[in-house]
Scaffold this motif. Structure first.
Motif, PDB file in Angstrom:
ATOM      1  N   ALA A 173       0.824  -1.208   0.000  1.00  0.00           N
ATOM      2  CA  ALA A 173       0.000   0.000   0.000  1.00  0.00           C
ATOM      3  C   ALA A 173       0.857   1.257   0.000  1.00  0.00           C
ATOM      4  CB  ALA A 173      -0.923  -0.018   1.217  1.00  0.00           C
ATOM      5  N   ARG A 174       1.987   1.218   0.714  1.00  0.00           N
ATOM      6  CA  ARG A 174       2.882   2.387   0.732  1.00  0.00           C
ATOM      7  C   ARG A 174       3.377   2.711  -0.680  1.00  0.00           C
ATOM      8  NH1 ARG A 174       5.797   0.690   4.251  1.00  0.00           N
ATOM      9  NH2 ARG A 174       5.073   1.887   6.034  1.00  0.00           N
ATOM     10  N   GLU A 175       3.666   1.668  -1.462  1.00  0.00           N
ATOM     11  CA  GLU A 175       4.114   1.889  -2.837  1.00  0.00           C
ATOM     12  C   GLU A 175       2.960   2.378  -3.711  1.00  0.00           C
ATOM     13  OE1 GLU A 175       6.814   1.964  -5.994  1.00  0.00           O
ATOM     14  OE2 GLU A 175       7.153   1.682  -3.831  1.00  0.00           O
ATOM     15  N   VAL A 176       1.766   1.820  -3.508  1.00  0.00           N
ATOM     16  CA  VAL A 176       0.609   2.221  -4.322  1.00  0.00           C
ATOM     17  C   VAL A 176       0.250   3.678  -4.065  1.00  0.00           C
ATOM     18  CG1 VAL A 176      -1.873   1.826  -4.684  1.00  0.00           C
ATOM     19  CG2 VAL A 176      -0.309  -0.123  -4.524  1.00  0.00           C
ATOM     20  N   MET A 177       0.341   4.108  -2.817  1.00  0.00           N
ATOM     21  CA  MET A 177      -0.061   5.473  -2.469  1.00  0.00           C
ATOM     22  C   MET A 177       0.867   6.520  -3.051  1.00  0.00           C
ATOM     23  SD  MET A 177      -1.304   4.807   1.469  1.00  0.00           S
ATOM     24  CE  MET A 177      -1.595   6.532   1.808  1.00  0.00           C
ATOM     25  N   LEU A 235      -6.538   5.968  -9.847  1.00  0.00           N
ATOM     26  CA  LEU A 235      -6.578   4.637  -9.252  1.00  0.00           C
ATOM     27  C   LEU A 235      -7.886   4.466  -8.478  1.00  0.00           C
ATOM     28  CD1 LEU A 235      -2.919   4.224  -7.924  1.00  0.00           C
ATOM     29  CD2 LEU A 235      -3.895   3.449 -10.085  1.00  0.00           C
ATOM     30  N   THR A 236      -8.606   3.439  -8.830  1.00  0.00           N
ATOM     31  CA  THR A 236      -9.889   3.191  -8.161  1.00  0.00           C
ATOM     32  C   THR A 236      -9.698   2.766  -6.715  1.00  0.00           C
ATOM     33  OG1 THR A 236      -9.922   0.880  -8.885  1.00  0.00           O
ATOM     34  CG2 THR A 236     -10.915   2.511 -10.350  1.00  0.00           C
ATOM     35  N   ILE A 237      -8.571   2.135  -6.390  1.00  0.00           N
ATOM     36  CA  ILE A 237      -8.370   1.668  -5.017  1.00  0.00           C
ATOM     37  C   ILE A 237      -8.257   2.846  -4.052  1.00  0.00           C
ATOM     38  CG2 ILE A 237      -5.854   1.504  -5.289  1.00  0.00           C
ATOM     39  CD1 ILE A 237      -5.962  -0.924  -3.431  1.00  0.00           C
ATOM     40  N   LEU A 238      -7.626   3.935  -4.494  1.00  0.00           N
ATOM     41  CA  LEU A 238      -7.529   5.111  -3.635  1.00  0.00           C
ATOM     42  C   LEU A 238      -8.889   5.790  -3.504  1.00  0.00           C
ATOM     43  CD1 LEU A 238      -4.132   6.601  -4.865  1.00  0.00           C
ATOM     44  CD2 LEU A 238      -4.573   5.042  -2.949  1.00  0.00           C
ATOM     45  N   ARG A 298     -10.195  -7.113  -1.815  1.00  0.00           N
ATOM     46  CA  ARG A 298     -10.964  -6.927  -3.039  1.00  0.00           C
ATOM     47  C   ARG A 298     -10.138  -7.036  -4.319  1.00  0.00           C
ATOM     48  NH1 ARG A 298     -14.313  -1.420  -3.670  1.00  0.00           N
ATOM     49  NH2 ARG A 298     -15.041  -2.161  -1.604  1.00  0.00           N
ATOM     50  N   TYR A 299      -8.911  -6.601  -4.300  1.00  0.00           N
ATOM     51  CA  TYR A 299      -8.171  -6.449  -5.549  1.00  0.00           C
ATOM     52  C   TYR A 299      -7.207  -7.605  -5.844  1.00  0.00           C
ATOM     53  CZ  TYR A 299      -9.840  -1.660  -6.070  1.00  0.00           C
ATOM     54  OH  TYR A 299     -10.624  -0.552  -6.247  1.00  0.00           O
ATOM     55  N   ILE A 300      -6.669  -8.247  -4.820  1.00  0.00           N
ATOM     56  CA  ILE A 300      -5.599  -9.235  -5.029  1.00  0.00           C
ATOM     57  C   ILE A 300      -6.113 -10.639  -4.675  1.00  0.00           C
ATOM     58  CG2 ILE A 300      -3.308  -9.986  -4.319  1.00  0.00           C
ATOM     59  CD1 ILE A 300      -3.250  -7.503  -5.996  1.00  0.00           C
ATOM     60  N   ARG A 301      -5.785 -11.588  -5.563  1.00  0.00           N
ATOM     61  CA  ARG A 301      -6.043 -13.000  -5.307  1.00  0.00           C
ATOM     62  C   ARG A 301      -4.791 -13.798  -5.652  1.00  0.00           C
ATOM     63  NH1 ARG A 301      -9.276 -11.212  -2.776  1.00  0.00           N
ATOM     64  NH2 ARG A 301     -11.530 -11.504  -2.702  1.00  0.00           N
ATOM     65  N   SER A 302      -4.480 -14.798  -4.836  1.00  0.00           N
ATOM     66  CA  SER A 302      -3.279 -15.612  -5.047  1.00  0.00           C
ATOM     67  C   SER A 302      -3.668 -17.070  -5.137  1.00  0.00           C
ATOM     68  CB  SER A 302      -2.279 -15.409  -3.901  1.00  0.00           C
ATOM     69  OG  SER A 302      -1.944 -14.042  -3.765  1.00  0.00           O
ATOM     70  N   THR A 319     -11.309  -2.322 -12.677  1.00  0.00           N
ATOM     71  CA  THR A 319     -12.000  -1.816 -13.867  1.00  0.00           C
ATOM     72  C   THR A 319     -11.064  -1.010 -14.761  1.00  0.00           C
ATOM     73  OG1 THR A 319     -12.743   0.102 -12.591  1.00  0.00           O
ATOM     74  CG2 THR A 319     -14.243  -1.779 -12.715  1.00  0.00           C
ATOM     75  N   ASN A 320      -9.857  -0.758 -14.279  1.00  0.00           N
ATOM     76  CA  ASN A 320      -8.836  -0.036 -15.031  1.00  0.00           C
ATOM     77  C   ASN A 320      -7.728  -1.024 -15.394  1.00  0.00           C
ATOM     78  OD1 ASN A 320      -6.813   1.587 -16.028  1.00  0.00           O
ATOM     79  ND2 ASN A 320      -6.764   2.985 -14.276  1.00  0.00           N
ATOM     80  N   PRO A 321      -7.477  -1.287 -16.680  1.00  0.00           N
ATOM     81  CA  PRO A 321      -6.470  -2.291 -17.037  1.00  0.00           C
ATOM     82  C   PRO A 321      -5.072  -1.941 -16.549  1.00  0.00           C
ATOM     83  CG  PRO A 321      -7.181  -1.048 -18.977  1.00  0.00           C
ATOM     84  CD  PRO A 321      -8.111  -0.691 -17.865  1.00  0.00           C
ATOM     85  N   GLY A 322      -4.696  -0.648 -16.641  1.00  0.00           N
ATOM     86  CA  GLY A 322      -3.380  -0.247 -16.164  1.00  0.00           C
ATOM     87  C   GLY A 322      -3.244  -0.424 -14.661  1.00  0.00           C
ATOM     88  N   GLU A 323      -4.299  -0.128 -13.926  1.00  0.00           N
ATOM     89  CA  GLU A 323      -4.265  -0.297 -12.475  1.00  0.00           C
ATOM     90  C   GLU A 323      -4.119  -1.769 -12.104  1.00  0.00           C
ATOM     91  OE1 GLU A 323      -6.910   0.841  -8.515  1.00  0.00           O
ATOM     92  OE2 GLU A 323      -7.776   1.011 -10.527  1.00  0.00           O
ATOM     93  N   ALA A 324      -4.773  -2.663 -12.842  1.00  0.00           N
ATOM     94  CA  ALA A 324      -4.663  -4.105 -12.559  1.00  0.00           C
ATOM     95  C   ALA A 324      -3.212  -4.561 -12.674  1.00  0.00           C
ATOM     96  CB  ALA A 324      -5.567  -4.894 -13.495  1.00  0.00           C
ATOM     97  N   ALA A 325      -2.523  -4.136 -13.740  1.00  0.00           N
ATOM     98  CA  ALA A 325      -1.118  -4.517 -13.912  1.00  0.00           C
ATOM     99  C   ALA A 325      -0.247  -3.896 -12.818  1.00  0.00           C
ATOM    100  CB  ALA A 325      -0.633  -4.090 -15.296  1.00  0.00           C
ATOM    101  N   LEU A 326      -0.507  -2.633 -12.483  1.00  0.00           N
ATOM    102  CA  LEU A 326       0.283  -1.959 -11.449  1.00  0.00           C
ATOM    103  C   LEU A 326       0.151  -2.657 -10.103  1.00  0.00           C
ATOM    104  CD1 LEU A 326       1.951   0.486 -10.429  1.00  0.00           C
ATOM    105  CD2 LEU A 326      -0.235   1.660 -10.041  1.00  0.00           C
ATOM    106  N   LEU A 327      -1.071  -2.955  -9.686  1.00  0.00           N
ATOM    107  CA  LEU A 327      -1.296  -3.580  -8.385  1.00  0.00           C
ATOM    108  C   LEU A 327      -0.671  -4.967  -8.321  1.00  0.00           C
ATOM    109  CD1 LEU A 327      -4.989  -2.539  -7.606  1.00  0.00           C
ATOM    110  CD2 LEU A 327      -2.876  -1.445  -6.887  1.00  0.00           C
TER     111      LEU A 327
END
Length: 781
Positions: free
Chosen positions: A126-130, A142-145, A166-170, A187-195
């Protein structure tokens, strides 16, 4: 009376004086009546087509609207290879980093548990995403923010919880692989790859830090020792230089120099042994801590195997984390030692995390080896390692005592040196010891740094996530097709259930499946009447209003007329042991077509050359006179009160060999009249004048008239209407007739439409699906 319907002269028909011996048909209930085959399913589904259509629409419309309303969802996956998770190699003599708790093959389920449950890992990601406000690829927010801001302040904890929840599954990459797929959804393709990439990199970094933990601790210890020894060496050099400058001493004698050198070497050796002793003592303390933790883990493993206790632990953990988060929000710049209550909460959080993690490991390991056996083996290995370390510590202490004895012996020799030389010798001894200790520790420090840098961790990304070009969902065509399939399936099930619960009779098979004889099937004539007569109920013929349903009289070549001729044949041979001269036609309920059936049957029998009398015995609701356009009176009632002999002139004659006796005037007591002696005498007179007498009787379930008359008849037919008469009504009517000994020859299905038997169309199409009978209504070649 002359007939208005003249037919061409026919050769006389020889009337049989004796019955024709024909084997009486036996009607057996279909053994497959309880089964439903494909044809019957099609039949039932089309009969319940509105139910099927309604169910289909009820599922298809909301499913389509919901699917179209849903935004596109994209998924991106990063693949992590998990290798053996062993500690760093030992960098100090006599030390060992092997840990039996993590020495086994990597357990992917444990790593997946960390990926999905470790809130610390989520906060690192989360620190990196923020640090981003928009994804680098599409520059979309980013929809997560945005979602985190909707529930309160955007913190590491809130973003981390969203990531894991909600966003990550392993999941594992395959059964026989040591790889994990980290999949991000957005819902954002770029955000999916980033996360996906950020979370995978955070896991790899945590794994690397975990692998470097032991080596880093050794490096830090050695750095402290090197710094201390460097300071000691500098002090020793300064002391020697200061003393020599102050006293003017130049150098020691050769013998004294050798003695000082030996003493310095011994001092260096004893310092190295002291360092090793401290390291070994730290190692023993760590092993004892691991033993204590393993014993606690073994107890927790038994406790946390209960799903209820595991759920309680997770609930308590959530409450503890919420209290710690509230303290952090209220004191964002807090420095110094934590309050006692917060420190207790942090320790409790660590205990709960360990308990939940061990419960997950116990659940994963239960398929291979029982958790209790694994814990026992691990404890045994730790105790063996502790024993070896303690033996090594005792050996080091013995070595130190030996070195100390040598030093004491050499110090005795040093005491014989002159006073000024003794002081210089002591100073040089300390400097020599410091040099050797410093050189030894510096070499070990370099080895530790190399070992730390070479430790890359047990996990690495072998395939990063890429921006997905196409959405992964929703699969709109599949959802719509599935809705159609389910709609049709449930619709057919509902339709079949409804029809199976429907007691109405539709097809000839329905009657035969009840075990009753079927003597005739009369098709629905509404379409033919509409086609030939414009849908009129009555047709004017020679000044008389004739019922359009008298097909045999108005259109003898129609298919419906042919079915009445088939009924005539069935009636003629229904009782091979007796001559049928009187026929009673009735039905379970009103409106089922008994009068039309009786009238058309009388017409076709008359057309065969036999003299027929049609008697309207329904004194309550007579209709025969209207069908032939005749007057109701005089009729049967008048004849019952008239003792004069009857002649053919007393009857109406609408066609050749067909005579009709209407019901007559209303009678207050129809049942008494029909069951009277006069009625039986009248029957004898009818049989003397006519070959066949047909009685149109009231419905069986509406009045007892039909039951009374049936005892005087040679044959009784029960008319049922397709789609109207119910099976239990037919059974009740048959039971009432059988109770008085009526000679019931069978049932007539009236108003049958081929559309009611879709699955059996081929079976009835030829007989009931044509407008004209065989040889008529066809084009001439």
């Amino acid at each position: 009376m002359a007939s208005p319907y003249q037919t061409p002269p026919r050769p006389p028909v020889e009337r049989p004086d004796s019955p024709i011996l024909v084997e009486e048909p036996v009607y057996v209930r279909d053994s497959r009546a309880g089964d439903i085959d494909l044809r019957e399913i099609i039949d039932l589904a089309i009969r319940g087509k509105w139910i099927v259509l309604g169910t289909l629409v009820a599922l298809l419309i909301p499913t389509t609207l919901f699917t179209m309303w849903q935004p596109n969802v994209y998924t991106a996956t990063a693949t992590i290879l998990v290798e053996d998770n062993n500690d760093a190699q030992a960098v100090l003599p006599g030390t060992s980093s092997s840990n039996p708790l993590i020495e086994a093959e990597p357990n992917l389920q444990n790593e997946i548990l960390v990926l999905e449950e470790d809130i610390g890992l989520a906060e690192i990601a989360a620190r990196e995403v923020m640090q981003y406000e928009r994804d680098p690829e599409t520059q979309r927010p980013l929809t997560i923010l945005r979602n985190a801001a909707q529930s309160g302040p955007v913190t590491l904890r809130s973003v981390g919880m969203l990531l894991q929840g909600r966003y990550i599954r392993s999941q594992t990459a395959g059964q026989d692989t040591d790889a994990i797929r980290v999949t991000a959804t957005s819902t954002n393709p770029g955000e999916a790859a980033l996360l996906a990439n950020v979370y995978a990199e955070a896991f790899v970094n945590v794994a690397q830090a975990s692998s470097r933990g032991g080596v880093s601790a050794v490096r830090e210890f050695l750095e402290e020792q090197v710094a201390d020894k460097d300071e000691r060496l500098r002090s020793a050099d300064a002391a020697v230089e200061s003393y020599m400058n102050r006293t003017g001493a130049i150098a020691l004698q050769e013998e004294t120099t050798d003695l000082v050198t030996n003493l310095g070497a011994l001092d260096g050796q004893i310092d190295a042994v002291d360092v090793e002793i401290e390291t070994k003592q730290a190692e023993i303390a760590a092993i004892r801590e691991q033993i204590t933790e393993a014993e606690s883990r073994q107890r927790d493993r038994v406790v946390t195997t209960s799903p209820d206790q595991l759920a309680a632990a997770r609930t308590e953990l959530a409450q503890v984390e919420a209290q710690i988060a509230q303290f952090e929000l209220r004191n964002p710049d807090f420095e110094g030692p934590l309050p006692e209550d917060i420190a207790i909460l942090q320790r409790r959080r660590q205990q709960l995390n360990n308990q939940i993690r061990e419960a997950g490991r116990a659940a994963v390991d239960s398929d291979a080896i029982r958790p209790a056996e694994i814990a026992a083996e691990q404890l045994e290995a730790l105790r063996a390692q502790l024993q070896a370390a303690e033996i090594r510590l005792q050996s080091l202490r013995a070595q130190r005592r030996s070195l100390a004895q040598n030093i004491n012996q050499r110090e005795g020799e040093l005491a014989a040196v002159p006073g000024q030389s003794i002081t210089l010798a002591q100073l040089q001894r300390e400097r020599t010891a410091a040099e050797q200790t410093y050189a030894s520790l510096e070499a070990k420090l370099q080895e530790a740094r190399v070992a730390e840098q070479s430790e890359l961790g047990y996990a690495r990304i072998i395939r990063p996530a890429f921006v997905p070009p196409e959405p992964a969902g929703p699969n709109r065509p599949r959802n719509i097709i599935l809705a159609i399939f389910l709609g049709l399936t449930f619709g057919i099930v509902f339709a079949v259930a409804r029809v199976r619960l429907d007691h109405r009779l539709f097809r000839p098979d329905d009657i035969q499946n009840l075990g009753y004889a079927l003597v005739g099937t009369i098709p629905d004539t509404d379409a033919l009447i509409k086609k030939d007569f414009g849908g009129k109920d009555f047709i004017t013929v020679d000044g008389k209003e004739v019922d359009a349903h008298l097909i045999t009289l108005l259109n003898p070549m129609a298919t419906a007329s042919e079915t009445y001729r088939a009924l005539r044949t069935s009636v003629q041979f229904s009782r091979p042991d007796a001559m049928i001269e009187s026929i009673l036609v009735t039905s379970p309920n009103p409106g089922e077509g008994k009068s039309v059936t009786a009238s058309n049957l009388a017409v076709v029998i008359a057309q065969s050359g036999r003299r027929v009398l049609l008697v309207d015995a329904d004194l309550r609701r007579p209709t025969v006179h209207r069908k032939f356009g005749l007057s109701r009176e005089p009729g049967l009632v008048q004849r019952l009160f008239d003792d004069r002999p009857i002649t053919l002139a007393d009857f109406e004659q609408p066609a050749d060999d067909l005579y009709v006796l209407p019901a007559g005037s209303l009678a207050p007591n129809p049942s008494e009249l029909l069951g009277s002696k006069r009625m039986r005498d009248l029957m004898d007179e009818f049989k003397q004048l006519f070959d066949v007498v047909i009685f149109d009787a009231p419905p069986v379930l509406a009045a007892t008239d039909a039951v009374l008359l049936s005892t005087q008849m040679d044959a009784t037919m029960v008319v049922v209407r397709s789609g109207r008469t119910r099976d239990y009504e037919l059974e009740s009517a048959k039971e009432a007739l059988n109770n008085v000994g009526a000679k019931v020859i069978g049932t007539v299905l009236n108003g049958f439409h081929i559309s009611k038997a879709y699955g059996y169309r081929y079976k009835y199409a030829y007989r009931y699906g044509r407008d004209y009978a065989y040889g008529y209504g066809q084009k001439k070649s």
